[in-house]
Design a protein around this motif. Structure first.
Motif, PDB file in Angstrom:
ATOM      1  N   SER A  58       0.830  -1.215   0.000  1.00 33.93           N
ATOM      2  CA  SER A  58       0.000   0.000   0.000  1.00 33.93           C
ATOM      3  C   SER A  58       0.855   1.252   0.000  1.00 33.93           C
ATOM      4  CB  SER A  58      -0.907   0.017   1.232  1.00 33.93           C
ATOM      5  OG  SER A  58      -1.814  -1.053   1.173  1.00 33.93           O
ATOM      6  N   ALA A  59       1.991   1.199   0.680  1.00 36.61           N
ATOM      7  CA  ALA A  59       2.863   2.375   0.730  1.00 36.61           C
ATOM      8  C   ALA A  59       3.398   2.687  -0.668  1.00 36.61           C
ATOM      9  CB  ALA A  59       3.997   2.132   1.725  1.00 36.61           C
ATOM     10  N   TYR A  60       3.608   1.634  -1.458  1.00 38.16           N
ATOM     11  CA  TYR A  60       3.996   1.834  -2.859  1.00 38.16           C
ATOM     12  C   TYR A  60       2.861   2.542  -3.629  1.00 38.16           C
ATOM     13  CZ  TYR A  60       4.624   0.538  -7.783  1.00 38.16           C
ATOM     14  OH  TYR A  60       4.711   0.558  -9.147  1.00 38.16           O
ATOM     15  N   GLN A 104       4.760   2.347   6.981  1.00 40.08           N
ATOM     16  CA  GLN A 104       3.993   2.486   8.223  1.00 40.08           C
ATOM     17  C   GLN A 104       4.818   1.971   9.389  1.00 40.08           C
ATOM     18  OE1 GLN A 104       2.062   1.691  11.620  1.00 40.08           O
ATOM     19  NE2 GLN A 104       2.357  -0.182  10.419  1.00 40.08           N
ATOM     20  N   SER A 105       5.270   0.724   9.290  1.00 41.12           N
ATOM     21  CA  SER A 105       5.952   0.078  10.424  1.00 41.12           C
ATOM     22  C   SER A 105       7.364   0.613  10.630  1.00 41.12           C
ATOM     23  CB  SER A 105       6.033  -1.427  10.175  1.00 41.12           C
ATOM     24  OG  SER A 105       6.830  -1.682   9.015  1.00 41.12           O
ATOM     25  N   GLY A 106       7.979   1.049   9.533  1.00 33.83           N
ATOM     26  CA  GLY A 106       9.386   1.453   9.613  1.00 33.83           C
ATOM     27  C   GLY A 106      10.326   0.273   9.772  1.00 33.83           C
ATOM     28  N   GLU A 107       9.816  -0.938   9.570  1.00 33.46           N
ATOM     29  CA  GLU A 107      10.652  -2.134   9.754  1.00 33.46           C
ATOM     30  C   GLU A 107      10.663  -3.045   8.527  1.00 33.46           C
ATOM     31  OE1 GLU A 107      12.573  -2.302  12.225  1.00 33.46           O
ATOM     32  OE2 GLU A 107      11.635  -0.946  13.692  1.00 33.46           O
ATOM     33  N   SER A 153      -4.968  -3.591  12.553  1.00 29.55           N
ATOM     34  CA  SER A 153      -5.429  -4.432  11.448  1.00 29.55           C
ATOM     35  C   SER A 153      -4.300  -4.602  10.425  1.00 29.55           C
ATOM     36  CB  SER A 153      -6.638  -3.766  10.786  1.00 29.55           C
ATOM     37  OG  SER A 153      -7.053  -4.527   9.681  1.00 29.55           O
ATOM     38  N   VAL A 154      -4.146  -5.811   9.916  1.00 24.64           N
ATOM     39  CA  VAL A 154      -3.075  -6.072   8.947  1.00 24.64           C
ATOM     40  C   VAL A 154      -3.256  -5.196   7.703  1.00 24.64           C
ATOM     41  CG1 VAL A 154      -2.190  -7.806   7.323  1.00 24.64           C
ATOM     42  CG2 VAL A 154      -2.410  -8.364   9.758  1.00 24.64           C
ATOM     43  N   ALA A 155      -4.491  -5.073   7.236  1.00 23.94           N
ATOM     44  CA  ALA A 155      -4.741  -4.238   6.058  1.00 23.94           C
ATOM     45  C   ALA A 155      -4.679  -2.772   6.478  1.00 23.94           C
ATOM     46  CB  ALA A 155      -6.107  -4.562   5.471  1.00 23.94           C
ATOM     47  N   LYS A 243      -8.459  -7.880  -2.432  1.00 20.02           N
ATOM     48  CA  LYS A 243      -7.936  -9.248  -2.492  1.00 20.02           C
ATOM     49  C   LYS A 243      -7.357  -9.704  -1.169  1.00 20.02           C
ATOM     50  CE  LYS A 243      -5.020  -8.156  -5.803  1.00 20.02           C
ATOM     51  NZ  LYS A 243      -4.008  -8.071  -6.837  1.00 20.02           N
ATOM     52  N   GLU A 244      -6.705  -8.813  -0.430  1.00 20.09           N
ATOM     53  CA  GLU A 244      -6.004  -9.289   0.765  1.00 20.09           C
ATOM     54  C   GLU A 244      -6.950  -9.717   1.880  1.00 20.09           C
ATOM     55  OE1 GLU A 244      -3.380  -6.470   2.717  1.00 20.09           O
ATOM     56  OE2 GLU A 244      -4.725  -4.809   2.327  1.00 20.09           O
ATOM     57  N   ILE A 245      -8.117  -9.109   1.964  1.00 19.56           N
ATOM     58  CA  ILE A 245      -9.001  -9.506   3.070  1.00 19.56           C
ATOM     59  C   ILE A 245     -10.226 -10.304   2.638  1.00 19.56           C
ATOM     60  CG2 ILE A 245      -8.277  -7.700   4.685  1.00 19.56           C
ATOM     61  CD1 ILE A 245     -10.710  -6.096   3.874  1.00 19.56           C
TER      62      ILE A 245
HETATM   63  C1  F6R Z   1      -1.660  -3.755   2.734  1.00 18.50           C
HETATM   64  C2  F6R Z   1      -0.522  -3.535   3.595  1.00 18.50           C
HETATM   65  C3  F6R Z   1       0.839  -3.830   3.063  1.00 18.50           C
HETATM   66  C4  F6R Z   1       1.846  -2.792   3.555  1.00 18.50           C
HETATM   67  C5  F6R Z   1       3.264  -3.215   3.168  1.00 18.50           C
HETATM   68  C6  F6R Z   1       4.296  -2.198   3.611  1.00 18.50           C
HETATM   69  O1  F6R Z   1      -2.856  -3.423   3.368  1.00 18.50           O
HETATM   70  O2  F6R Z   1      -0.671  -3.132   4.719  1.00 18.50           O
HETATM   71  O3  F6R Z   1       0.844  -3.907   1.681  1.00 18.50           O
HETATM   72  O4  F6R Z   1       1.522  -1.550   3.006  1.00 18.50           O
HETATM   73  O5  F6R Z   1       3.563  -4.459   3.745  1.00 18.50           O
HETATM   74  O6  F6R Z   1       4.339  -2.101   5.012  1.00 18.50           O
HETATM   75  P1  F6R Z   1       5.027  -0.875   5.703  1.00 18.50           P
HETATM   76  O7  F6R Z   1       4.251   0.337   5.342  1.00 18.50           O
HETATM   77  O8  F6R Z   1       4.968  -1.169   7.161  1.00 18.50           O
HETATM   78  O9  F6R Z   1       6.436  -0.787   5.186  1.00 18.50           O
END
Ligand code: F6R
Length: 364
Positions: A58-60, A104-107, A153-155, A243-245
């Motif tokens: 999603s960040a892409y 998002q996670s920075g990891e 939430s994962v998504a 698709k993911e959920i």
């Molecule tokens: C989709 C989703 C993933 C993240 C991807 C990058 O809903 O959450 O596609 O966007 O795994 O994750 P981050 O942003 O943490 O680098």
């Protein structure tokens, strides 16, 4: 902890007005963009000749929106890469460029590796990160924190929405310091940006209709999302959410590409979602909608209030409030998040923890 919502995802979808507002509030002061908290200076932004946005998932997709916005507003060429491709393709990084890592996670392992590659090449890195003190934030030259709060939430939903704000801010300030935007235009854009939280809330008010429609498609095999320009970038994220959920196969296509192959997949009853927020591309995508309709597709149209002619073609229409063309993603993504969510709920799936997926992908 879910604040009365059935799932974290629904809670986080509803937290978007606040997440967006908090992120705007952190960087817009007295009618100006103020990025001093990130370490990025106006001199640095003024010198930029090229930007590489690198991220995953999603960040892409946020990066894809960033490309359209920055190129058309600031006139700076932008390349966007998925991190796992960027790191292995021996990218050519120009002088006076900057790499922007969105995470998002920075990891995320691949994004972190892309960051390190940029640093080895002496290219400065701006990261757009939600988790404070994460690896990507610590290793970047500049960090623009998003203020989505913890996302469970994962998504991703609310983090995605705040990353979009980061793209708008970067674009507006770059355009301003490079002399591409007058101060009065900056003020107008910022004033409009500040209306987004309320407009997102308005879109959320429409959720029952979307739930009703989504539940009819719980048994679909394929769903296609089409759009052009920013609407194509929105389509990509809408398709990933779906698709993911929901585990329904879905694809996003640049609307003009359909007739180069994909249209052969359209059969009687196939759901095609046309995203049409861009005024100058509306008629173009509409003609693609007409094409798939004549092959039997069932059409959902997603556009802005006022574009009611969509009802001549679409079987189901969703409208979002009008906004500046650069900002439409912030509104149009919300019905698509809700679509994915309600299809998943109708199928009785584990919305917050879809199979095979992890919130933070720390292996490549
Ligand atoms: C989709 C989703 C993933 C993240 C991807 C990058 O809903 O959450 O596609 O966007 O795994 O994750 P981050 O942003 O943490 O680098």
């Amino acid at each position: 902890e879910k604040g009365g919502y059935e799932h974290f995802m629904l809670k986080e979808i509803h937290e978007q007005p606040k997440a967006v507002q908090d992120t705007i509030g952190a960087y817009v002061k007295d009618g100006h963009v103020d990025l001093s908290e990130t370490g990025l200076t106006d001199e640095k932004l003024a010198s930029l000749k090229r930007i590489y946005i690198v991220a995953c998932g999603s960040a892409y997709h946020v990066g894809m929106v960033g490309k359209y916005v920055i190129e058309s507003m600031a006139g700076i060429p932008v390349e966007v890469d998925v991190a796992s491709e960027f790191r292995y393709r021996n990218p050519i990084l120009a002088e006076d460029s900057m790499v922007v890592i969105i995470s998002q996670s920075g990891e995320t392992a691949d994004s972190l590796a892309a960051l390190r590659l940029a640093k080895e090449r002496n290219v400065p890195v701006l990261s757009v990160v939600n988790v404070v003190g994460s690896s990507i934030a610590r290793e970047s030259d500049y960090t623009l924190y998003t203020y989505a709060g913890p996302e469970i939430s994962v998504a991703t939903t609310k983090a995605y929405s705040t990353q979009l704000i980061a793209m708008y801010l970067l674009s507006i300030q770059s355009a301003f310091v490079q002399g591409k935007l007058e101060e009065s235009c900056v003020s107008e854009l910022l004033a409009e940006m500040e209306t987004l939280p309320d407009k997102i809330s308005k879109v959320l008010d429409d959720k029952e209709r979307i739930q009703w429609f989504a539940s009819k498609y719980a048994n679909a095999h394929d769903i296609f999302f089409i759009g052009r320009g920013i609407d194509y970038a929105i389509s990509m994220e809408g398709s990933l959410k779906m698709k993911e959920i929901s585990y329904i196969h879905s694809e996003a296509y640049a609307a003009g590409e359909l007739k180069h192959g994909t249209i052969s997949l359209v059969e009687d009853g196939t759901l095609v979602i046309g995203v049409m927020t861009q005024k100058d591309l509306f008629e173009k995508t509409l003609s693609n909608m007409v094409e798939v309709k004549s092959r039997g597709a069932y059409l959902m149209g997603l556009t802005s209030y006022g574009n009611y002619s969509i009802e001549d073609t679409a079987d189901f229409s969703v409208y979002v409030p009008k906004t500046e063309k650069y900002f439409t993603t912030s509104l149009a993504i919300v019905p698509l998040q809700l679509m994915g969510y309600y299809v998943s709920v109708a199928k009785g799936l584990d919305v917050d923890k879809p199979r095979n997926l992890a919130k933070s992908v720390t292996v490549e």
